[in-house]
Design a protein around this motif. Structure first.
Motif, PDB file in Angstrom:
ATOM      1  N   VAL A  27       0.837  -1.200   0.000  1.00  0.00           N
ATOM      2  CA  VAL A  27       0.000   0.000   0.000  1.00  0.00           C
ATOM      3  C   VAL A  27       0.870   1.247   0.000  1.00  0.00           C
ATOM      4  O   VAL A  27       1.982   1.249   0.550  1.00  0.00           O
ATOM      5  CB  VAL A  27      -0.953   0.012   1.222  1.00  0.00           C
ATOM      6  CG1 VAL A  27      -0.179   0.195   2.526  1.00  0.00           C
ATOM      7  CG2 VAL A  27      -2.026   1.072   1.081  1.00  0.00           C
ATOM      8  N   GLN A  29       0.001   4.843   1.254  1.00  0.00           N
ATOM      9  CA  GLN A  29      -1.037   5.546   2.004  1.00  0.00           C
ATOM     10  C   GLN A  29      -0.681   7.022   2.127  1.00  0.00           C
ATOM     11  O   GLN A  29       0.375   7.372   2.642  1.00  0.00           O
ATOM     12  CB  GLN A  29      -1.186   4.929   3.394  1.00  0.00           C
ATOM     13  CG  GLN A  29      -2.123   5.665   4.328  1.00  0.00           C
ATOM     14  CD  GLN A  29      -3.592   5.544   3.922  1.00  0.00           C
ATOM     15  OE1 GLN A  29      -3.961   4.615   3.217  1.00  0.00           O
ATOM     16  NE2 GLN A  29      -4.411   6.478   4.366  1.00  0.00           N
ATOM     17  N   GLU A  69       3.235  10.619   2.217  1.00  0.00           N
ATOM     18  CA  GLU A  69       2.933   9.276   1.722  1.00  0.00           C
ATOM     19  C   GLU A  69       3.808   8.255   2.430  1.00  0.00           C
ATOM     20  O   GLU A  69       5.021   8.428   2.542  1.00  0.00           O
ATOM     21  CB  GLU A  69       3.164   9.192   0.218  1.00  0.00           C
ATOM     22  CG  GLU A  69       2.881   7.809  -0.365  1.00  0.00           C
ATOM     23  CD  GLU A  69       3.155   7.739  -1.853  1.00  0.00           C
ATOM     24  OE1 GLU A  69       2.265   8.130  -2.636  1.00  0.00           O
ATOM     25  OE2 GLU A  69       4.260   7.298  -2.237  1.00  0.00           O
ATOM     26  N   LEU A  85       0.838  -0.969   8.785  1.00  0.00           N
ATOM     27  CA  LEU A  85       0.481   0.407   8.467  1.00  0.00           C
ATOM     28  C   LEU A  85       0.019   1.156   9.709  1.00  0.00           C
ATOM     29  O   LEU A  85       0.439   2.305   9.948  1.00  0.00           O
ATOM     30  CB  LEU A  85      -0.615   0.428   7.398  1.00  0.00           C
ATOM     31  CG  LEU A  85      -1.189   1.803   7.044  1.00  0.00           C
ATOM     32  CD1 LEU A  85      -0.112   2.712   6.472  1.00  0.00           C
ATOM     33  CD2 LEU A  85      -2.357   1.663   6.066  1.00  0.00           C
ATOM     34  N   THR A  89       1.975   4.308  11.305  1.00  0.00           N
ATOM     35  CA  THR A  89       1.245   5.574  11.340  1.00  0.00           C
ATOM     36  C   THR A  89       1.155   6.120  12.760  1.00  0.00           C
ATOM     37  O   THR A  89       1.369   7.313  13.000  1.00  0.00           O
ATOM     38  CB  THR A  89      -0.162   5.404  10.749  1.00  0.00           C
ATOM     39  OG1 THR A  89      -0.072   4.948   9.399  1.00  0.00           O
ATOM     40  CG2 THR A  89      -0.919   6.723  10.769  1.00  0.00           C
ATOM     41  N   ALA A 105      -6.158  11.500   7.490  1.00  0.00           N
ATOM     42  CA  ALA A 105      -6.430  10.558   6.406  1.00  0.00           C
ATOM     43  C   ALA A 105      -7.719  10.967   5.700  1.00  0.00           C
ATOM     44  O   ALA A 105      -8.755  10.303   5.784  1.00  0.00           O
ATOM     45  CB  ALA A 105      -6.525   9.137   6.948  1.00  0.00           C
ATOM     46  N   THR A 149      -5.463   6.198  -1.138  1.00  0.00           N
ATOM     47  CA  THR A 149      -4.876   4.934  -0.710  1.00  0.00           C
ATOM     48  C   THR A 149      -4.661   4.113  -1.972  1.00  0.00           C
ATOM     49  O   THR A 149      -5.633   3.745  -2.639  1.00  0.00           O
ATOM     50  CB  THR A 149      -5.797   4.178   0.261  1.00  0.00           C
ATOM     51  OG1 THR A 149      -5.929   4.932   1.478  1.00  0.00           O
ATOM     52  CG2 THR A 149      -5.237   2.805   0.590  1.00  0.00           C
ATOM     53  N   ALA A 255      -8.439   8.291  -0.010  1.00  0.00           N
ATOM     54  CA  ALA A 255      -7.656   7.958   1.176  1.00  0.00           C
ATOM     55  C   ALA A 255      -8.566   7.353   2.235  1.00  0.00           C
ATOM     56  O   ALA A 255      -9.633   7.886   2.545  1.00  0.00           O
ATOM     57  CB  ALA A 255      -6.967   9.204   1.725  1.00  0.00           C
ATOM     58  N   PRO A 258      -6.239   4.367   8.188  1.00  0.00           N
ATOM     59  CA  PRO A 258      -5.349   3.191   8.185  1.00  0.00           C
ATOM     60  C   PRO A 258      -6.006   1.906   8.667  1.00  0.00           C
ATOM     61  O   PRO A 258      -5.794   0.834   8.088  1.00  0.00           O
ATOM     62  CB  PRO A 258      -4.208   3.632   9.103  1.00  0.00           C
ATOM     63  CG  PRO A 258      -4.138   5.117   8.917  1.00  0.00           C
ATOM     64  CD  PRO A 258      -5.576   5.552   8.771  1.00  0.00           C
ATOM     65  N   VAL A 261      -7.932   0.138   5.873  1.00  0.00           N
ATOM     66  CA  VAL A 261      -7.252  -0.260   4.642  1.00  0.00           C
ATOM     67  C   VAL A 261      -7.392  -1.759   4.399  1.00  0.00           C
ATOM     68  O   VAL A 261      -7.483  -2.214   3.254  1.00  0.00           O
ATOM     69  CB  VAL A 261      -5.771   0.168   4.687  1.00  0.00           C
ATOM     70  CG1 VAL A 261      -4.952  -0.518   3.588  1.00  0.00           C
ATOM     71  CG2 VAL A 261      -5.666   1.684   4.547  1.00  0.00           C
TER      72      VAL A 261
END
Length: 321
Positions: A27, A29, A69, A85, A89, A105, A149, A255, A258, A261
């Motif tokens: 990914v 993100q 990113e 992720l 994050t 996000a 995303t 987006a 997280p 995702v």
């Protein structure tokens, strides 16, 4: 315009596909970045300094408007990818918060255009900015004020790989609507549809006939923005799904948070890696090919029927609401 004979060998290499039926996922993100106290744009250098020793530092990159990113390496499945992720994050957000910076996000920046300057001013981005400005305001909005995303999935050899290319493009508008977090004229997807149709391909052009020939014609039809040659030109095309030699890069999603995702990756993996599901979906969506541009516009405008169709494609998957 660039000649097809210059482009075709390079396009063929983009469509080489992998040698094995691997099922990895990755990914890219994106996040909007803001000053905690004022909500203002944060200079990229300040963000880099604030990131300090964050575990995410090796995966950090930036978009033209200062969007951050995280480009993560391949993971064996969606659960592992999502866990990584979220951990990266959270750690990065803590480092940035200590310096008065937050990550959002969000697919669309609520700040006004004049409040979000172009921060990356390399010749590539300046040329893109100038070109898009000659078409309309969508280019500035896309470059400076949107986040996505992007999901990368292994591309298989042979007939299965041909089916993967078809299914992910045909399902694109329905899945974009299913996972949309913005809609209408100010939504992220509308910015892409209004950007420059000659270099975005939100229609059926890339699915007509031989894929290499179709993509070569697509590339040849886009204005040349730099003097760096055909390889650079190909990187300045922005289809909803980008061929990347051994994997496909899905670019049409807003987006996501997280933690969410994993839902997106699970859905895309099911269509790409499950032979029976992929073929059933192709049979179902094949008749929609002539209306693909219409479906993309409906998705951008928040059409509920298009989103429902996205859910119906994967009715048996257990996706977290």
């Amino acid at each position: 315009m660039m000649k097809t004979q210059e482009l075709r060998p390079l396009v063929a290499s983009l469509f080489a596909k992998g040698r094995h039926r691997t099922t990895r996922v990755a990914v890219e993100q994106e996040f909007l970045v803001a000053d905690i106290a004022t909500g203002a744009v944060v200079p990229i250098d300040r963000v880099r300094r604030a990131a300090g020793t964050a575990y995410a530092l090796p995966y950090l990159a930036f978009e033209p408007g200062g969007q951050l990113e995280l480009s993560l390496p391949c993971a064996p499945d969606s659960a592992t990818l999502t866990s990584t992720l979220c951990a990266l994050t959270d750690d990065l957000a803590q480092h940035l918060a200590k310096e008065g910076i937050r990550l959002d996000a969000l697919p669309c920046d609520p700040r006004l255009e004049h409040e979000v300057p172009l921060q990356l001013t390399t010749p590539r981005y300046v040329a893109m900015h100038r070109h898009f400005d000659a078409i309309g305001p969508a280019g500035r909005r896309m470059m400076r004020r949107t986040a996505s995303t992007q999901v990368c999935l292994d591309w298989w050899p042979g007939q299965a790989g041909a089916e993967q290319w078809q299914v992910i493009n045909l399902a694109g508008p329905f899945l974009a609507a299913r996972f949309a977090r913005s809609e209408g004229r100010e939504g992220r997807l509308s910015a892409w549809l209004d950007l420059d149709p000659a270099r975005t391909g939100f229609d059926d052009r890339l699915l007509r006939g031989d894929p290499i020939s179709a993509y070569t014609e697509f590339a040849a039809g886009a204005a040349v923005l730099t003097t760096q040659g055909p390889a650079d030109h190909l990187t300045m095309l922005f289809p909803p799904v980008r061929p990347r030699t051994t994997y496909l890069e899905v670019r049409f999603l807003d987006a996501q948070e997280p933690a969410a995702v994993g839902n997106v990756v699970t859905a895309l993996s099911a269509l790409m890696y499950d032979d029976d599901r992929r073929r059933r979906t192709l049979q179902e969506l094949g008749p929609e090919l002539p209306r693909l541009a219409e479906h993309w516009r409906a998705a951008a405008m928040g059409d509920q029927a298009t989103a429902d169709r996205g859910r119906e494609l994967l009715p048996d998957l257990e996706l977290v609401a």
